[in-house]
Design a protein around this motif. Sequence first.
Motif, PDB file in Angstrom:
ATOM      1  N   ARG A   1       0.598  -1.387  -0.203  1.00 27.57           N
ATOM      2  CA  ARG A   1       0.000   0.036   0.098  1.00 27.57           C
ATOM      3  C   ARG A   1       0.914   1.270  -0.099  1.00 27.57           C
ATOM      4  O   ARG A   1       0.310   2.370  -0.384  1.00 27.57           O
ATOM      5  CB  ARG A   1      -1.157   0.034   1.269  1.00 27.57           C
ATOM      6  N   TYR A   2       2.200   1.148   0.772  1.00 25.77           N
ATOM      7  CA  TYR A   2       2.811   2.241   0.548  1.00 25.77           C
ATOM      8  C   TYR A   2       3.487   2.729  -0.739  1.00 25.77           C
ATOM      9  O   TYR A   2       3.649   3.729  -1.154  1.00 25.77           O
ATOM     10  CB  TYR A   2       4.099   2.250   1.682  1.00 25.77           C
ATOM     11  N   ALA A   3       3.641   1.530  -1.419  1.00 27.15           N
ATOM     12  CA  ALA A   3       4.140   1.716  -2.898  1.00 27.15           C
ATOM     13  C   ALA A   3       3.151   2.232  -3.624  1.00 27.15           C
ATOM     14  O   ALA A   3       3.266   3.253  -4.696  1.00 27.15           O
ATOM     15  CB  ALA A   3       4.572   0.260  -3.438  1.00 27.15           C
ATOM     16  N   ARG A   4       1.796   1.846  -3.502  1.00 28.59           N
ATOM     17  CA  ARG A   4       0.599   2.363  -4.469  1.00 28.59           C
ATOM     18  C   ARG A   4       0.570   4.021  -4.127  1.00 28.59           C
ATOM     19  O   ARG A   4       0.310   4.517  -4.974  1.00 28.59           O
ATOM     20  CB  ARG A   4      -0.494   1.435  -3.917  1.00 28.59           C
ATOM     21  N   GLU A   5       0.602   4.301  -2.791  1.00 26.66           N
ATOM     22  CA  GLU A   5       0.453   5.822  -2.519  1.00 26.66           C
ATOM     23  C   GLU A   5       1.544   6.727  -3.280  1.00 26.66           C
ATOM     24  O   GLU A   5       1.291   7.553  -3.567  1.00 26.66           O
ATOM     25  CB  GLU A   5       0.425   5.896  -0.734  1.00 26.66           C
ATOM     26  N   LEU A   6       2.836   5.973  -3.063  1.00 21.06           N
ATOM     27  CA  LEU A   6       3.903   6.865  -3.818  1.00 21.06           C
ATOM     28  C   LEU A   6       3.779   6.841  -5.115  1.00 21.06           C
ATOM     29  O   LEU A   6       4.042   7.886  -5.976  1.00 21.06           O
ATOM     30  CB  LEU A   6       5.306   6.119  -3.253  1.00 21.06           C
ATOM     31  N   LEU A   7       3.521   5.552  -5.788  1.00 23.94           N
ATOM     32  CA  LEU A   7       3.207   5.833  -7.129  1.00 23.94           C
ATOM     33  C   LEU A   7       2.043   6.816  -7.639  1.00 23.94           C
ATOM     34  O   LEU A   7       2.283   7.485  -8.756  1.00 23.94           O
ATOM     35  CB  LEU A   7       2.586   4.497  -7.887  1.00 23.94           C
ATOM     36  N   ALA A   8       1.077   6.806  -6.922  1.00 24.06           N
ATOM     37  CA  ALA A   8      -0.008   7.850  -7.067  1.00 24.06           C
ATOM     38  C   ALA A   8       0.566   9.366  -7.324  1.00 24.06           C
ATOM     39  O   ALA A   8       0.254  10.032  -8.066  1.00 24.06           O
ATOM     40  CB  ALA A   8      -1.148   7.735  -6.174  1.00 24.06           C
ATOM     41  N   ARG A   9       1.381   9.606  -6.244  1.00 20.59           N
ATOM     42  CA  ARG A   9       2.164  10.907  -6.308  1.00 20.59           C
ATOM     43  C   ARG A   9       3.144  11.098  -7.646  1.00 20.59           C
ATOM     44  O   ARG A   9       3.159  12.071  -8.466  1.00 20.59           O
ATOM     45  CB  ARG A   9       3.097  11.096  -5.094  1.00 20.59           C
ATOM     46  N   ALA A  10       3.669   9.851  -7.784  1.00 20.48           N
ATOM     47  CA  ALA A  10       4.866  10.016  -8.971  1.00 20.48           C
ATOM     48  C   ALA A  10       4.117  10.180 -10.256  1.00 20.48           C
ATOM     49  O   ALA A  10       4.789  10.849 -11.089  1.00 20.48           O
ATOM     50  CB  ALA A  10       5.555   8.641  -8.752  1.00 20.48           C
ATOM     51  N   LEU A  11       2.991   9.650 -10.262  1.00 18.48           N
ATOM     52  CA  LEU A  11       2.409   9.831 -11.672  1.00 18.48           C
ATOM     53  C   LEU A  11       2.008  11.356 -12.180  1.00 18.48           C
ATOM     54  O   LEU A  11       1.641  11.436 -13.128  1.00 18.48           O
ATOM     55  CB  LEU A  11       1.176   8.879 -11.847  1.00 18.48           C
ATOM     56  N   LYS A  12       1.996  12.076 -11.096  1.00 18.48           N
ATOM     57  CA  LYS A  12       1.498  13.463 -11.131  1.00 18.48           C
ATOM     58  C   LYS A  12       2.687  14.233 -11.557  1.00 18.48           C
ATOM     59  O   LYS A  12       2.588  15.488 -11.822  1.00 18.48           O
ATOM     60  CB  LYS A  12       0.885  14.011 -10.089  1.00 18.48           C
ATOM     61  N   GLU A  13       4.024  13.689 -11.562  1.00 19.34           N
ATOM     62  CA  GLU A  13       5.117  14.367 -11.418  1.00 19.34           C
ATOM     63  C   GLU A  13       6.051  14.137 -12.449  1.00 19.34           C
ATOM     64  O   GLU A  13       6.036  12.941 -12.866  1.00 19.34           O
ATOM     65  CB  GLU A  13       5.934  14.571 -10.069  1.00 19.34           C
ATOM     66  N   LYS A  14       7.125  14.917 -12.790  1.00 23.53           N
ATOM     67  CA  LYS A  14       8.306  14.547 -13.719  1.00 23.53           C
ATOM     68  C   LYS A  14       9.026  14.194 -12.624  1.00 23.53           C
ATOM     69  O   LYS A  14       9.337  14.451 -11.513  1.00 23.53           O
ATOM     70  CB  LYS A  14       8.334  15.625 -14.717  1.00 23.53           C
TER      71      LYS A  14
END
Length: 441
Positions: A224-237
Motif C-alpha cells: 500500500r505504501y508503494a501504491r500511495e507513492l506511485l499515485a504521487r509520482a504519476l503526477k510529477e516528472k
Amino acid sequence: MFAFILAAVLAQAPVAPSEPGPPEPDAEAPEAAPPVPISALPPATHELFQRIQGRVAQVRIIERRSGTRSSIGSGFFVSAAGHAVTNYHVVSDMVIHPEDYSAELVLSHNPEPVPVRLVDVDVVHDLAVIQMDAPVGDFFALEDREPPQGARLFAMGNPRDLGTTIVEGTYNGFIQDALYERLHFSGAINPGMSGGPTLTGEGRVVGINVATMGNQVGFLVPVRYARELLARALKEKAADPQALLDTVRTQLLDNQERLTERLMEAPLPKQALGGYHVPGRWSPFLKCWGDTPHDPEVPYTVTNYQCSSEEDIYLSSSHRTGVVAYLHQHATTQKLGALRFSALYSALFSQDPDAVEATRQDVTNYRCKSEFVDVDGLPVRAALCMRAYRKFPGLYDVVLRAATLNAATSGVDTSLTLAGFTADNGRKIARRYLEGLSWTK
C-alpha cells in the motif's frame, strides 16, 4: 520349526467371514472431496516466472567519474509509462550525492542498460519510484489485499548480480509492535534483491523486498505504501536534486512529529532498578532487556536495563536516523568507599552512549549544555547534547545524559538517544524522560 511358527501365526489370525455382514447402523461412508479444477490451482513456479520476468529489472547505480557500477538492486515496472518501484536505499546515493551518481535499468529482454531518472521517494518506508523514457507493455497493477497467513509467496530480484531469480517462501503477516511497518516473509532475500516484488502465485504484488536477517527471515514493505507513492509520482516528472532533498526533509520532519506525539501521549511506565525507578518500556515499538554481569573479582555491581526501537530509517550508507533508545546503569558497591565509588560513577557518566551511525559529512559535532536539576526531590546531574544534520536543516540527533546524586555508594546513570528530531521535540521528550527518575528509599 518354520512350519510350527507358521501354524501358530495362522492360528492367531482372524478368519474372514465367507459373506460380508450388514453395515453398522450409524456408519456412513465418507464422501470423497470433489477434485480441485486445474484452473484454481496456483501456477507452478516456472510458469509464474516465465509470465512476469519481463516486469522485473536490475537497478544499477553508476559512479559518474569512473562510469562503473557502485551498487545494484532490483525494481519492477508499475506503469505503461515506464515507472518502476524500488527501495530508497538502492537509489539513496542519487539523493544525497546527485552530482556523483546516476542510475540505469538492465531489462531481461535487452542486454543494453537503459538510463532512468528518480521521480519521487518515501524515505520513511524505504521506497522510490524511478522512470525510463521508453514505454513498457507489461507491468504490475498494485493492489492492496493482504494474503492469509501461511500463504505461499514468491520473491523476485537480482541476488548478487546473478540475474533475475525467483524464491519461494511463506507469508507470516505484519511484524508485531514494529516502529515502521514491515511484513515477515519466510524465504531467502539476498543482497541485490532489494526493491524487487514479492507476489502471490497469481502474480499479485503484496510487498517489496527490503531487508533480511538471514536464515530465511526476510522483510517486506507493505504494497500500500508503494501504491500511495506511485499515485504521487504519476503526477510529477523527475524532481531536481534539491527538491528531492526537500522531500526527504519534509518526510523526516513529519515522522519525528508523529513519534513525538506518540511518546508524549503515552504514560511513561516506571521500572524498578535497585533502589530507584527509571523509565520503562515507554511504547510497544520499544524492545527492552536487562542484565547484571557477574564477576567476583570486581568490587562493584552494575545492572543494565535498556530499551530501543529495533528499526531505523536509512538515509545513506553512512547515516541512519529515526531511532529512539535509552540505557540505565544502576551501580552499587559494598566494598568501595565513597571516594572510590565516586571515581567509578564519574567514569560511567563520562562514557559516550552508542551513537547513531553518521559521519562528519552528515552531521556537525555535538554541542552540550550541562546543569544540576531537581527531579521531584531527587538531585540529578544532566547534560543535553545535540548535533545538526547538514543536508536536512532543523533535524538533530539528541542525547541526554543524567546521573542521580543522592547516595554515596549507589546511583543510576542513564542516557537517552533520539535520532532525527527537532530541537524543541528533543527537549520536550528529554524533560518527560527525566520525570521518570525517582528514588524509592
